[in-house]
Each structure stands twice: as structure tokens, then as C-alpha cells.
Design an enzyme around this catalytic site. Sequence first.
Site, PDB file in Angstrom:
ATOM      1  N   GLY A  70      -1.850 -13.070  -1.367  1.00 20.21           N
ATOM      2  CA  GLY A  70      -1.298 -13.963  -2.303  1.00 20.21           C
ATOM      3  C   GLY A  70       0.297 -13.356  -2.391  1.00 20.21           C
ATOM      4  O   GLY A  70       1.081 -14.968  -2.500  1.00 20.21           O
ATOM      5  N   ASN A 157       0.128 -10.994 -15.365  1.00 23.08           N
ATOM      6  CA  ASN A 157      -0.638 -10.238 -14.492  1.00 23.08           C
ATOM      7  C   ASN A 157      -0.912  -8.674 -15.800  1.00 23.08           C
ATOM      8  O   ASN A 157      -1.390  -8.076 -15.505  1.00 23.08           O
ATOM      9  CB  ASN A 157      -0.663  -9.669 -13.307  1.00 23.08           C
ATOM     10  CG  ASN A 157       1.318  -9.855 -13.235  1.00 23.08           C
ATOM     11  OD1 ASN A 157       2.055 -10.668 -13.130  1.00 23.08           O
ATOM     12  ND2 ASN A 157       1.393  -8.006 -12.419  1.00 23.08           N
ATOM     13  N   HIS A 207      -8.294 -10.865  -3.675  1.00 20.04           N
ATOM     14  CA  HIS A 207      -9.170  -9.512  -4.145  1.00 20.04           C
ATOM     15  C   HIS A 207      -9.724  -9.109  -5.136  1.00 20.04           C
ATOM     16  O   HIS A 207     -10.093  -7.969  -5.623  1.00 20.04           O
ATOM     17  CB  HIS A 207      -8.867  -7.978  -3.142  1.00 20.04           C
ATOM     18  CG  HIS A 207      -7.215  -8.567  -3.568  1.00 20.04           C
ATOM     19  ND1 HIS A 207      -6.333  -6.603  -4.399  1.00 20.04           N
ATOM     20  CD2 HIS A 207      -6.284  -9.193  -2.994  1.00 20.04           C
ATOM     21  CE1 HIS A 207      -5.904  -7.516  -4.526  1.00 20.04           C
ATOM     22  NE2 HIS A 207      -5.050  -8.360  -3.971  1.00 20.04           N
ATOM     23  N   CYS A 332       1.647  -3.589  -7.709  1.00 22.29           N
ATOM     24  CA  CYS A 332       2.814  -3.282  -6.793  1.00 22.29           C
ATOM     25  C   CYS A 332       4.328  -2.861  -6.763  1.00 22.29           C
ATOM     26  O   CYS A 332       4.732  -2.273  -6.407  1.00 22.29           O
ATOM     27  CB  CYS A 332       3.387  -4.904  -6.275  1.00 22.29           C
ATOM     28  SG  CYS A 332       1.543  -5.925  -5.637  1.00 22.29           S
TER      29      CYS A 332
HETATM   30  C1  LIG Z   1       0.114 -12.595 -10.122  1.00 28.48           C
HETATM   31  C2  LIG Z   1       0.161 -11.998  -9.056  1.00 28.48           C
HETATM   32  N1  LIG Z   1       0.806 -12.805  -8.704  1.00 28.48           N
HETATM   33  C3  LIG Z   1       0.314 -12.467  -6.984  1.00 28.48           C
HETATM   34  C4  LIG Z   1      -0.314 -10.692  -6.389  1.00 28.48           C
HETATM   35  C5  LIG Z   1      -0.685 -10.624  -4.826  1.00 28.48           C
HETATM   36  O1  LIG Z   1      -1.949 -10.987  -4.566  1.00 28.48           O
HETATM   37  P1  LIG Z   1      -1.954  -9.705  -2.889  1.00 28.48           P
HETATM   38  O2  LIG Z   1      -1.661  -8.877  -3.536  1.00 28.48           O
HETATM   39  O3  LIG Z   1      -2.991 -10.826  -2.539  1.00 28.48           O
HETATM   40  O4  LIG Z   1      -0.969 -10.005  -1.805  1.00 28.48           O
HETATM   41  C6  LIG Z   1      -0.888 -10.404  -7.201  1.00 28.48           C
HETATM   42  C7  LIG Z   1      -1.138  -8.882  -7.334  1.00 28.48           C
HETATM   43  O5  LIG Z   1      -1.284  -8.832  -7.973  1.00 28.48           O
HETATM   44  C8  LIG Z   1      -0.527 -10.689  -9.081  1.00 28.48           C
HETATM   45  O6  LIG Z   1      -1.059 -10.256  -9.972  1.00 28.48           O
END
Ligand SMILES: Cc1ncc(COP(=O)(O)O)c(C=O)c1O
Length: 392
Positions: A70, A157, A207, A332
Site C-alpha cells: 500500500g 486508520n 495484508h 508504521c
Molecule cells: C491507511 C493506510 N495506508 C497505507 C498503509 C500502508 O500499507 P502497507 O502496509 O501495505 O504498505 C497502511 C498500513 O498501515 C494504512 O493503514
Amino acid sequence: MPRVYFDNAATTPISEVALQAFIEQSRQVGNPSSLHTYGRTARKDLEEAREKLAELIGAHSTEVIFTGSGTEANNLAIKGIYWQRKSEDSRKKVIVISGFEHHAVLDPANWLVEFDGAEIVQIPVSRDGFIDLEKLAAILVDRKDEIALVSVMHSNNEVGSIQPIKEISALAKRFDVPVHTDAVQSFGKTPLNFKDLEVFAMTLSAHKIGGPVGVGALVLKKGVDITPILHGGGQERDIRSGTLNAAGIVSFVAASQSAIRDLTTNAQKVESLRAKLISAIQEQIPDATLNGVMQGEVLPGIANISFPNTESDSLLVLFDAEGIACSTGSACSAGVQEASHVLLAMGRTEKEARASLRFSLGTTNTEADIEYLRTCIKRVIERARAAYSVSQ
Ligand SMILES: Cc1ncc(COP(=O)(O)O)c(C=O)c1O
């Protein structure tokens, strides 16, 4: 000691169908770009998967560009659209985003500010966690000739609020401005249709819905060009070079099919668990408050709670010691001692933001998980408050 996983917004357990699909596809050799029988077989499996995914999200199969995450899809959207628009008209340097985007949108936008002369204009967010459409309209009117793109997440998120993307697209359309939406948290949890949303681009990740880590997609309107960020073999409309991850993609689509097939029943189950979790917490800790809305435009599984006079880092550790996994916000940025930028954007103070935890529920959670939390939350909060009062 029971172990309870309330961190499904960070990542979900891989589902059995996704795991089996991954194993089966991994047994087959063949680069989908190779012309021999092995390659053509892998290509066929992959294209079938692409078509299924496109159908599930209301897109055309040529609109699906598979990526490695993502995060990559968001980087591709932000940088790729920005560079394309700027190359067509050098005035288009403004990136309009909400104040509470995920770092995978915020950081590429900030990078463009630092290294490419971009300017970010933020759309304010309400205390409940919704973007201000009137402010967006005013930004569009004021800066229309300079805007490269608008990017607003489909749902947040950390607090789960679902944004009015259709209205955002309708507004931006009047000014011919492309809209990107990060739908990573929404996909498979709440209805999502690329065509209906009328966005230019939309990000997905495997995931968060029982698929494998390291697979994502950027759904990008047919016939439009964006500047690639990876150069190489010219795969994926020449927009995302790199050997296609057939096993990951087939597994992602298997997970997507079951998530979409069971969306209504799963959402009802998870929604009801969330309501029980919130009431169990409020019953045990009367001054705990929910950040975001209780119901309505909110994801079924996310509950972000502030516990006054605590520090979320110590809460996290104390819950973990009881076998309960939750999060201080975006995975993250976990580990970095910062107040959540999401809660700050929603008007919380540093102190309030630092006293908040996200519980994110998924289809594998049960009522027993909530009951277990009920038995230990008072102890956890008391200890966290004792530690907090010593640190003040
Ligand atoms: C809103 C949102 N965007 C993007 C991501 C990133 O996705 P990925 O873990 O596949 O890089 C996340 C993951 O925490 C997310 O919650």
C-alpha cells in the site's frame, strides 16, 4: 494466559484460503512476462486474478496496477500524479491532503515539498474525524490553477472515520483536479466501488484483509498517464516495473474474494464486538473517551480510546503483559515517541493524544476476547496511572 489480538488495522492473520492460494501458486515456476508455456501459465493465473479483483472493486481489469505494498501504491499515486501534472503545466505544484493522512501519503508529499518545490495545502479535520468539505471547496476555488492533485484517505486508520470521497470527487471534478484515495483500511470492511467513487486513483493493500504482506495495488483510471517511480521491464502499463509477484497477487485476490463475499456478515459481527468493547471499557473506566464517532460513517472494527492521566506507551506495554495486543496508532510510526498526528489534527491536545490507544478488531476476534479485556483493564489503567503520576 489468554492472548488477544486487537491490532488488525496494523496487519491481519493470513486467511487459510489466501495461504493455500499462495502455496499453490508458489509451487509453479514461470515469470508472467516470459513467453514460454511456464510464463504464459503464470500470466494466465495472474490475469484471471486481476480480472476478479477488478470486478470486486468496480473497476476495469486494465485499471489495476499491482505494487509491492500500500505504501508503494500511495507513493506512486502522489509522486506519479504530481510529476505528470507538473510536466503538463509547471504551475501545478500544490498537493491538497487532509491533515490526518497515513504517513505513506504524508511523507511522499513532504518529500516533494523538500526536493521538488511542491506545496502542501491541508484540509482541516473535525473533532469527530471528518474532513471539512467547505474548506476543500474554498481551497479549490482559490488555488485551482495550481493544484496537482487532491488525496484524501477513504477511511482513517487510527479512528476509523469514513470520508465523503464521492463528494470530494464531485467537487474536484468541477476544477478538473484528479483525486486519489487511500482505501487500504476500507477495502473488504465497507463497500468500495472505484467507478462509483469517480476517483482518479485508489490504493489497496493485501495484508489488512487476510492476504499476504508485501502486495498492494493502485487502481488507476483507464487511459491516463502518470509518471512511474520504478523503471525497468515496463510491466503494469509501464507504470510499475518489476517482475510480477504471481503468488502474492493470486493470494491477495483469494483473500479479497472471501472478504467481499462475507463483508456484510463480517461487518455486523465486528461492529457488534466493537460496541461491546467500547461499553466494557467505559463501564470499567468511566472517564475513558472514544475518539471518533460511535456509529455511522465509521469502520466496523476500529475504536480509539483516550484514558486520561496515562501514557499510551506504558498502556501498550501493560496490556501486552496481560496478553492483549493493541496499538498507539499507525504501526508504521509505533516505536517513535510522538503524539499521534491524527489525533492532533482532530483537535486533541498533545497530552490527550499521548493518552490514547487504538483497539482494532477483526473477524478472528470473539466475545471471549472482550470479556478477557474486561477482567484486566482496571488493573492496567491503575498501573499506568501510577506510572504517569510518578513521571509528572
Ligand atoms: C491507511 C493506510 N495506508 C497505507 C498503509 C500502508 O500499507 P502497507 O502496509 O501495505 O504498505 C497502511 C498500513 O498501515 C494504512 O493503514
